[in-house]
Design a protein around this motif. Structure first.
Motif, PDB file in Angstrom:
ATOM      1  N   THR A 153     -16.840  24.063 -38.346  1.00 35.25           N
ATOM      2  CA  THR A 153     -15.652  24.118 -39.803  1.00 35.25           C
ATOM      3  C   THR A 153     -16.109  25.412 -40.541  1.00 35.25           C
ATOM      4  N   VAL A 188     -15.560  27.655 -44.128  1.00 34.79           N
ATOM      5  CA  VAL A 188     -14.940  27.499 -45.228  1.00 34.79           C
ATOM      6  C   VAL A 188     -15.292  28.696 -46.173  1.00 34.79           C
ATOM      7  N   ILE A 236      -9.099  17.061 -49.616  1.00 37.77           N
ATOM      8  CA  ILE A 236      -8.546  17.898 -48.455  1.00 37.77           C
ATOM      9  C   ILE A 236      -9.378  17.848 -47.214  1.00 37.77           C
ATOM     10  N   THR A 237     -10.680  17.543 -47.693  1.00 32.94           N
ATOM     11  CA  THR A 237     -11.799  17.412 -46.411  1.00 32.94           C
ATOM     12  C   THR A 237     -11.553  16.203 -45.663  1.00 32.94           C
ATOM     13  N   VAL A 255      -5.672  27.184 -48.190  1.00 30.87           N
ATOM     14  CA  VAL A 255      -5.524  26.003 -49.573  1.00 30.87           C
ATOM     15  C   VAL A 255      -4.924  27.016 -50.710  1.00 30.87           C
ATOM     16  N   ILE A 305      -9.778  28.056 -44.572  1.00 25.36           N
ATOM     17  CA  ILE A 305     -10.612  27.252 -43.718  1.00 25.36           C
ATOM     18  C   ILE A 305     -10.343  27.321 -42.194  1.00 25.36           C
ATOM     19  N   ALA A 363      -9.952  19.354 -53.600  1.00 23.24           N
ATOM     20  CA  ALA A 363     -10.898  19.676 -52.591  1.00 23.24           C
ATOM     21  C   ALA A 363     -11.390  18.438 -51.730  1.00 23.24           C
ATOM     22  N   LYS A 364     -11.790  17.514 -52.548  1.00 26.33           N
ATOM     23  CA  LYS A 364     -12.579  16.339 -51.784  1.00 26.33           C
ATOM     24  C   LYS A 364     -11.536  15.746 -50.867  1.00 26.33           C
ATOM     25  N   LEU A 416     -15.875  21.452 -50.785  1.00 28.52           N
ATOM     26  CA  LEU A 416     -15.269  21.753 -49.382  1.00 28.52           C
ATOM     27  C   LEU A 416     -16.477  21.707 -48.313  1.00 28.52           C
ATOM     28  N   LYS A 417     -17.618  22.487 -48.558  1.00 31.40           N
ATOM     29  CA  LYS A 417     -18.662  22.724 -47.664  1.00 31.40           C
ATOM     30  C   LYS A 417     -19.231  21.402 -47.401  1.00 31.40           C
TER      31      LYS A 417
END
Length: 479
Positions: free
Chosen positions: A349, A351, A305-306, A320, A362, A302-303, A338-339
């Motif tokens: 963006t 989520v 991906i952002t 995802v 997303i 998740a980290k 993610l947020k």
């Protein structure tokens, strides 16, 4: 410390932003005769298609812009004030809205609503009350205070409101008195956007390689009370991005597989309709249970991906596929990661929670092109199904390699091997290729082969080498 690197070439400007020595964002700006997001135009409605609630608007370019109708009173031939939201894409003209905004560092002015509003990230009621009691607002415009506004005095906010209001009135006058469709307002370079959005009260180091950009930045930061910038003009032999290792980092963004510290990885793929990101545990054996291993992998994914979405400037629908987890609390934590990762992202963006199939959606607004669009082109040998590095980008990399080697030895003879898939495009404009790699003061030996992935550059030091490769030498007449 935040670091901003700005490299200017003839028709392109690239900006890389690092935070704590990690590349976080990359922007590329080409000088083209096309509408750019954020620009404001006078347009004339040329055609209305009720079935899709759309109008096509002449804004002064060959392609008419596309306007989604929210105001049904718009008629054919009507003059409209519009802002570009998305640039031209393939055969489609730019997408425009008939509500316009003027962003500043502390506030955003808009003509679609009146009154005062605040960024969702501003939580202080005391600050909100202070603004409501002391700010004098324009009568027919809306003012939204940005997150950065909370860091400065109300007086500074008021000054910017006045400045933007005067700018809006000037745009309105131009709209009324202009005889033809065309540009009324627009930031000339990406510099303004970067300085406005990326530079704040924390110490920021800015490195530029253009005296023009150096002057623009110095002029911008003058009288800004909340900016602390250490700006330097780079005058080195090599290109700025190459010297600081940024070019190498940008090249890695072409890879669809990104490894995670835990041993897992993510895979980023593009379909016709969306981007799909698959999360895999790979070699991850951390954790005493399958559930724990899944959570650790998903958390790191998740980290990452952002980071990758912002770096590559992915937009639209991003789907995802995380590793399945039973715990609702663990799922909630992944969504929060993610947020938090998209906090501060200037592209809107959203989520969404996990679906019944445990997928996360997303939605990210498109602003500018992806990093791929500047680096890649369809591969003809793959019948358009694959991608290869653009010949223009390969030329830049070759130039960087020559500059690096030349700085060490002051070379005169350079041997270049390129993959055969580039032979036609290079030979069709050989003069420009030699020019772009700064090769007119050197002897260039150019060979096309299947034996290299993209290219290879070698200095020719010994006479025997030069004699053996003489058949590949580009003659002066060719230059």
């Amino acid at each position: 410390m935040k670091e901003i690197f700005i490299e200017k070439r003839e028709h392109i400007r690239r900006v890389a932003i690092k935070d704590k020595e990690k590349l976080t964002e990359c922007f590329i700006e080409e000088e083209k005769n096309e509408p750019i997001p954020g620009e404001i135009y006078k347009g004339v409605v040329k055609n209305i298609v009720p079935g899709i609630k759309s109008a096509f608007v002449d804004i002064g370019y060959e392609k008419n812009a596309y306007l989604h109708l929210t105001n049904e009173t718009i008629k054919k031939g009507q003059e409209v004030l519009v802002e570009v939201m998305k640039e031209e894409l393939n055969d489609k003209g730019a997408k425009v809205f008939n509500q316009v905004t003027l962003p500043g560092r502390y506030v955003v002015l808009s003509n679609d609503k009146k009154g005062l509003s605040f960024s969702k990230k501003i939580l202080s009621n005391e600050f909100k009350i202070k603004c409501k009691e002391n700010l004098v607002l324009p009568e027919k415009l809306g003012v939204m205070i940005r997150t950065q506004g909370e860091m400065v005095s109300v007086d500074s906010i008021q000054k910017e409101v006045v400045y933007l209001s005067e700018k809006y009135e000037k745009i309105k006058r131009s709209f009324l008195y202009s005889l033809k469709p065309g540009l009324l307002h627009g930031e000339k370079t990406i510099l303004n956007k970067v300085l406005r959005d990326a530079v704040n009260e924390e110490n920021t180091k800015v490195m530029v390689d253009s005296s023009e950009d150096y002057s623009i930045i110095n002029e911008y930061i003058k009288d800004k009370e909340d900016i602390s910038i250490d700006i330097s003009l780079y005058e080195g032999h090599r290109n700025l991005f190459d010297f600081y290792g940024i070019e190498k980092e940008i090249l890695t963004l072409r890879h669809n597989k990104v490894n995670l510290e835990c041993g897992g990885h993510i895979v980023i793929d593009k379909t016709e309709a969306m981007y799909v990101i698959d999360v895999n545990s790979g070699k991850n054996v951390i954790g005493k249970s399958i559930d724990r291993t899944a959570f650790i992998t998903n958390m790191q994914a998740a980290k990452e991906i952002t980071t990758q979405v912002r770096l590559r400037n992915l937009s639209g629908i991003i789907l995802v596929d995380f590793i399945d987890m039973e715990s609702k609390e663990d799922k909630r934590k992944i969504i929060n990661i993610l947020k938090e990762g998209f906090y501060g992202d200037k592209n809107q963006t959203v989520v969404y929670p996990h679906t019944e199939l445990d997928l996360v959606q997303i939605a990210r607004r498109r602003r500018g092109k992806t990093i791929y669009e500047y680096m890649e082109e369809p591969c003809k040998s793959c019948k358009g199904e694959g991608k290869r590095l653009k010949a223009s980008y390969i030329t830049l990399l070759i130039k960087n390699d020559i500059l690096k080697k030349d700085g060490e030895n002051s070379l005169k003879d350079i041997y270049i091997e390129m993959n055969s898939m580039y032979e036609k495009i290079i030979r069709d404009d050989l003069f420009n290729f030699v020019k772009e790699i700064n090769g007119f003061n050197k002897n260039i030996y150019l060979n096309f082969t299947e034996g290299v992935e993209y290219f290879k550059v070698e200095p020719l030091i010994f006479l025997k080498q030069i004699e053996n490769l003489s058949k590949y030498k580009i003659d002066f007449d060719e230059k």
